[in-house]
Design a protein around this motif. Sequence first.
Motif, PDB file in Angstrom:
ATOM      1  N   SER A   1       0.850  -1.197   0.000  1.00  0.00           N
ATOM      2  CA  SER A   1       0.000   0.000   0.000  1.00  0.00           C
ATOM      3  C   SER A   1       0.881   1.241   0.000  1.00  0.00           C
ATOM      4  O   SER A   1       1.956   1.260   0.601  1.00  0.00           O
ATOM      5  CB  SER A   1      -0.903  -0.001   1.228  1.00  0.00           C
ATOM      6  OG  SER A   1      -1.772  -1.112   1.205  1.00  0.00           O
ATOM      7  N   ASN A   2       0.420   2.287  -0.642  1.00  0.00           N
ATOM      8  CA  ASN A   2       1.196   3.515  -0.766  1.00  0.00           C
ATOM      9  C   ASN A   2       0.338   4.703  -0.362  1.00  0.00           C
ATOM     10  O   ASN A   2      -0.637   5.028  -1.032  1.00  0.00           O
ATOM     11  CB  ASN A   2       1.702   3.681  -2.196  1.00  0.00           C
ATOM     12  CG  ASN A   2       2.636   4.865  -2.341  1.00  0.00           C
ATOM     13  OD1 ASN A   2       3.220   5.322  -1.364  1.00  0.00           O
ATOM     14  ND2 ASN A   2       2.778   5.363  -3.560  1.00  0.00           N
TER      15      ASN A   2
ATOM     16  N   THR B   1      -7.599  -9.958  -6.829  1.00  0.00           N
ATOM     17  CA  THR B   1      -6.902  -9.466  -8.023  1.00  0.00           C
ATOM     18  C   THR B   1      -5.823 -10.434  -8.454  1.00  0.00           C
ATOM     19  O   THR B   1      -5.656 -10.724  -9.646  1.00  0.00           O
ATOM     20  CB  THR B   1      -6.281  -8.079  -7.746  1.00  0.00           C
ATOM     21  OG1 THR B   1      -7.310  -7.159  -7.388  1.00  0.00           O
ATOM     22  CG2 THR B   1      -5.540  -7.556  -8.975  1.00  0.00           C
TER      23      THR B   1
ATOM     24  N   GLU C   1      -2.416  -2.968 -19.038  1.00  0.00           N
ATOM     25  CA  GLU C   1      -1.922  -1.750 -19.682  1.00  0.00           C
ATOM     26  C   GLU C   1      -1.610  -1.959 -21.164  1.00  0.00           C
ATOM     27  O   GLU C   1      -1.604  -0.999 -21.936  1.00  0.00           O
ATOM     28  CB  GLU C   1      -0.678  -1.255 -18.940  1.00  0.00           C
ATOM     29  CG  GLU C   1      -0.962  -0.858 -17.487  1.00  0.00           C
ATOM     30  CD  GLU C   1       0.316  -0.608 -16.704  1.00  0.00           C
ATOM     31  OE1 GLU C   1       1.408  -0.695 -17.319  1.00  0.00           O
ATOM     32  OE2 GLU C   1       0.240  -0.336 -15.492  1.00  0.00           O
TER      33      GLU C   1
ATOM     34  N   ALA D   1      -1.385  -6.111 -15.692  1.00  0.00           N
ATOM     35  CA  ALA D   1      -2.091  -4.941 -15.162  1.00  0.00           C
ATOM     36  C   ALA D   1      -3.102  -4.376 -16.149  1.00  0.00           C
ATOM     37  O   ALA D   1      -3.787  -3.396 -15.842  1.00  0.00           O
ATOM     38  CB  ALA D   1      -1.075  -3.857 -14.784  1.00  0.00           C
TER      39      ALA D   1
ATOM     40  N   HIS E   1      -8.702  -7.394  -1.694  1.00  0.00           N
ATOM     41  CA  HIS E   1      -8.401  -6.836  -3.022  1.00  0.00           C
ATOM     42  C   HIS E   1      -7.166  -7.506  -3.623  1.00  0.00           C
ATOM     43  O   HIS E   1      -7.170  -7.898  -4.798  1.00  0.00           O
ATOM     44  CB  HIS E   1      -8.185  -5.330  -2.897  1.00  0.00           C
ATOM     45  CG  HIS E   1      -7.644  -4.692  -4.140  1.00  0.00           C
ATOM     46  ND1 HIS E   1      -8.402  -4.540  -5.289  1.00  0.00           N
ATOM     47  CD2 HIS E   1      -6.406  -4.178  -4.423  1.00  0.00           C
ATOM     48  CE1 HIS E   1      -7.659  -3.955  -6.228  1.00  0.00           C
ATOM     49  NE2 HIS E   1      -6.444  -3.737  -5.718  1.00  0.00           N
TER      50      HIS E   1
ATOM     51  N   GLU F   1      -3.295   4.225  -0.256  1.00  0.00           N
ATOM     52  CA  GLU F   1      -3.909   3.701  -1.473  1.00  0.00           C
ATOM     53  C   GLU F   1      -3.724   2.193  -1.528  1.00  0.00           C
ATOM     54  O   GLU F   1      -2.719   1.651  -1.085  1.00  0.00           O
ATOM     55  CB  GLU F   1      -3.262   4.338  -2.713  1.00  0.00           C
ATOM     56  CG  GLU F   1      -3.474   5.835  -2.825  1.00  0.00           C
ATOM     57  CD  GLU F   1      -4.923   6.197  -3.081  1.00  0.00           C
ATOM     58  OE1 GLU F   1      -5.617   5.388  -3.755  1.00  0.00           O
ATOM     59  OE2 GLU F   1      -5.365   7.258  -2.616  1.00  0.00           O
ATOM     60  N   TRP F   2      -4.689   1.501  -2.085  1.00  0.00           N
ATOM     61  CA  TRP F   2      -4.561   0.064  -2.244  1.00  0.00           C
ATOM     62  C   TRP F   2      -3.473  -0.268  -3.268  1.00  0.00           C
ATOM     63  O   TRP F   2      -3.158   0.545  -4.140  1.00  0.00           O
ATOM     64  CB  TRP F   2      -5.893  -0.531  -2.693  1.00  0.00           C
ATOM     65  CG  TRP F   2      -6.870  -0.653  -1.553  1.00  0.00           C
ATOM     66  CD1 TRP F   2      -6.669  -0.275  -0.255  1.00  0.00           C
ATOM     67  CD2 TRP F   2      -8.192  -1.184  -1.629  1.00  0.00           C
ATOM     68  NE1 TRP F   2      -7.782  -0.537   0.486  1.00  0.00           N
ATOM     69  CE2 TRP F   2      -8.746  -1.096  -0.323  1.00  0.00           C
ATOM     70  CE3 TRP F   2      -8.962  -1.709  -2.652  1.00  0.00           C
ATOM     71  CZ2 TRP F   2     -10.015  -1.539  -0.032  1.00  0.00           C
ATOM     72  CZ3 TRP F   2     -10.241  -2.149  -2.354  1.00  0.00           C
ATOM     73  CH2 TRP F   2     -10.766  -2.067  -1.057  1.00  0.00           C
ATOM     74  N   PRO F   3      -2.882  -1.460  -3.173  1.00  0.00           N
ATOM     75  CA  PRO F   3      -1.807  -1.838  -4.102  1.00  0.00           C
ATOM     76  C   PRO F   3      -2.274  -1.791  -5.553  1.00  0.00           C
ATOM     77  O   PRO F   3      -3.425  -2.108  -5.874  1.00  0.00           O
ATOM     78  CB  PRO F   3      -1.469  -3.270  -3.682  1.00  0.00           C
ATOM     79  CG  PRO F   3      -1.943  -3.382  -2.271  1.00  0.00           C
ATOM     80  CD  PRO F   3      -3.150  -2.514  -2.180  1.00  0.00           C
ATOM     81  N   THR F   4      -1.361  -1.408  -6.423  1.00  0.00           N
ATOM     82  CA  THR F   4      -1.660  -1.397  -7.854  1.00  0.00           C
ATOM     83  C   THR F   4      -1.637  -2.813  -8.405  1.00  0.00           C
ATOM     84  O   THR F   4      -1.109  -3.743  -7.781  1.00  0.00           O
ATOM     85  CB  THR F   4      -0.618  -0.568  -8.610  1.00  0.00           C
ATOM     86  OG1 THR F   4       0.670  -1.223  -8.491  1.00  0.00           O
ATOM     87  CG2 THR F   4      -0.525   0.845  -8.058  1.00  0.00           C
ATOM     88  N   ASP F   5      -2.211  -3.004  -9.579  1.00  0.00           N
ATOM     89  CA  ASP F   5      -2.199  -4.317 -10.219  1.00  0.00           C
ATOM     90  C   ASP F   5      -0.769  -4.789 -10.478  1.00  0.00           C
ATOM     91  O   ASP F   5      -0.471  -5.980 -10.375  1.00  0.00           O
ATOM     92  CB  ASP F   5      -2.976  -4.267 -11.543  1.00  0.00           C
ATOM     93  CG  ASP F   5      -4.482  -4.204 -11.316  1.00  0.00           C
ATOM     94  OD1 ASP F   5      -4.901  -4.212 -10.145  1.00  0.00           O
ATOM     95  OD2 ASP F   5      -5.235  -4.145 -12.306  1.00  0.00           O
ATOM     96  N   ARG F   6       0.112  -3.831 -10.811  1.00  0.00           N
ATOM     97  CA  ARG F   6       1.513  -4.207 -11.033  1.00  0.00           C
ATOM     98  C   ARG F   6       2.148  -4.718  -9.741  1.00  0.00           C
ATOM     99  O   ARG F   6       2.884  -5.713  -9.745  1.00  0.00           O
ATOM    100  CB  ARG F   6       2.300  -3.007 -11.552  1.00  0.00           C
ATOM    101  CG  ARG F   6       2.164  -2.776 -13.045  1.00  0.00           C
ATOM    102  CD  ARG F   6       3.234  -1.830 -13.521  1.00  0.00           C
ATOM    103  NE  ARG F   6       3.214  -1.675 -14.961  1.00  0.00           N
ATOM    104  CZ  ARG F   6       4.308  -1.538 -15.698  1.00  0.00           C
ATOM    105  NH1 ARG F   6       5.487  -1.566 -15.118  1.00  0.00           N
ATOM    106  NH2 ARG F   6       4.231  -1.384 -17.002  1.00  0.00           N
TER     107      ARG F   6
END
Length: 509
Positions: A374-375, A433, A479, A477, A429, A378-383
């Motif tokens: 987490s940043n 994911t 992208e 992700a 999440h 914010e929840w972790p990104t898909d990457r």
Amino acid sequence: MTSVLHNPSTMIDRLIAFFNARDVETHVVGGMVRDRLLGRNSEVGDIDLAIKGDAVALGRELAEELGGSLAPLSVPRGMMRVALPPSGQGDEGDGSNGTIIDLSGYSGDIESDLARRDFTINAMAIPLREWQGDEFSGAVLDPFGGRRDLIIKAIRALNPDVFEEDPGRLLRAVRLSGELGMRIEPDTVRLLMSNAELVRRVSPDRVRDEFLKILAPQGARGRIEALDQLGMLKHIIPELMAAKGVDQPRMHYWDVWGHTLHTVQAAEGVTGGHQNSPVYFCVPWTPDSEAYFAEVVSDGHTRRTILKLAALFHDIAKPQTKTLEPDGRTRFFGHSEQGAEVAERRLTELRLSNRGVDMVSGMVLHHLRPTGMSNDGEWPTDRAIYRYFRDTGGVAVDTLFLCLADYLGAKGPELSHPEWLEHAKMISHVLFTGTREPVAANTARLVSGHDLMSRFQLQPGSHIGFLLETIEEARAAGEIETQEQALELAAATIESQGYSRDGSRASSV
């Protein structure tokens, strides 16, 4: 010659036929009698027999008749083991076990054999020929008061020398207490404490087997505390002793020792389903979760048990990594990495399977990873989730549940439900994911290493793997989707990294 054992329909029938044909006095003894009196009539898998005669010779004949293997348990004491393979055909590899038949020979009477056993509740016998009858209870031989102790739920040593004769019984006492929900009576507790150091003489394989059985059922925290109070745990996992009294930051309710024990307890909770509980209802639990944690993965034990073992080790290196920063904050830099090394070393010495060692050390190494993804809230990104599942491999899901247990084990009675709910949502999440079917799983790569080398005039090297992994991350992700997009991303990565043809970095970068 056709064996008489081919006709009876059950293993007990086969054994009755075998020993009747040889006119050998035979009794069912030990845990099988105890469990039947308790109404724990599970499928027969371990049969303990006392036979009047030569156990070595009869064991050899029995193994030949049943198509099993023969192994000595204690030749001087006339104890042999016949191991039969799992029934059924095929190579499903489902982890099912065959039948184990332990034979102990005696030359006097059955009471002399029972007197050599460990606890009163295991020192009862039923003639083999009476086992199938409806009136089996009346045929029980109980010279040492085992039935009385079953009624009052007491584990009582037969004599003061039982642990010196076989130190493995030290662990068995704690294991039976947990399995049967029985107390260890005071004189036996004193015997356990005075003989605790003898556990060091028990073979690593047997310590492993008993310890995992102690850990497996619900209520593992209490049994670990019992092992500690009885003086045995320090001889099994000595590194844990340093955790006592090691204070932690205010976000932790307990010291490292208390936190470790409560994380083991929480590991049972988070893998037990929703349980009509406002705490565990937040856990990401699906119809597939029970089957996942019930999977047998190491030494006959499930993912659930191995997760509890990881919980026991997850902070084991905190004592030696504790530092006090100038601003007054307590830190444990590197405790995950050092803890993974401790787990690998200790569990290898206990002869846990290679898979089990890898699972526990992997969970310990990565147990902070889910929260660290987490940043700024914010929840972790898909990457980030892709990289997490890539790096943790076969324990990605297990480590997420260890993270949940770690959180509960830290907060204790000061748990804030809104904060816990948010943490559980974040883990959910990551879980859903990361476990959804990725596009790349069923299709070929968008580009190959050869494609990259040809298109960009690159030579083989680690930089090719880096480019391919960058492309796969972006694809996972969502992208990029096409080969053209993959090549565009590769070109941009080569430029940003300053790669030359051989993969080295340009001097200006």
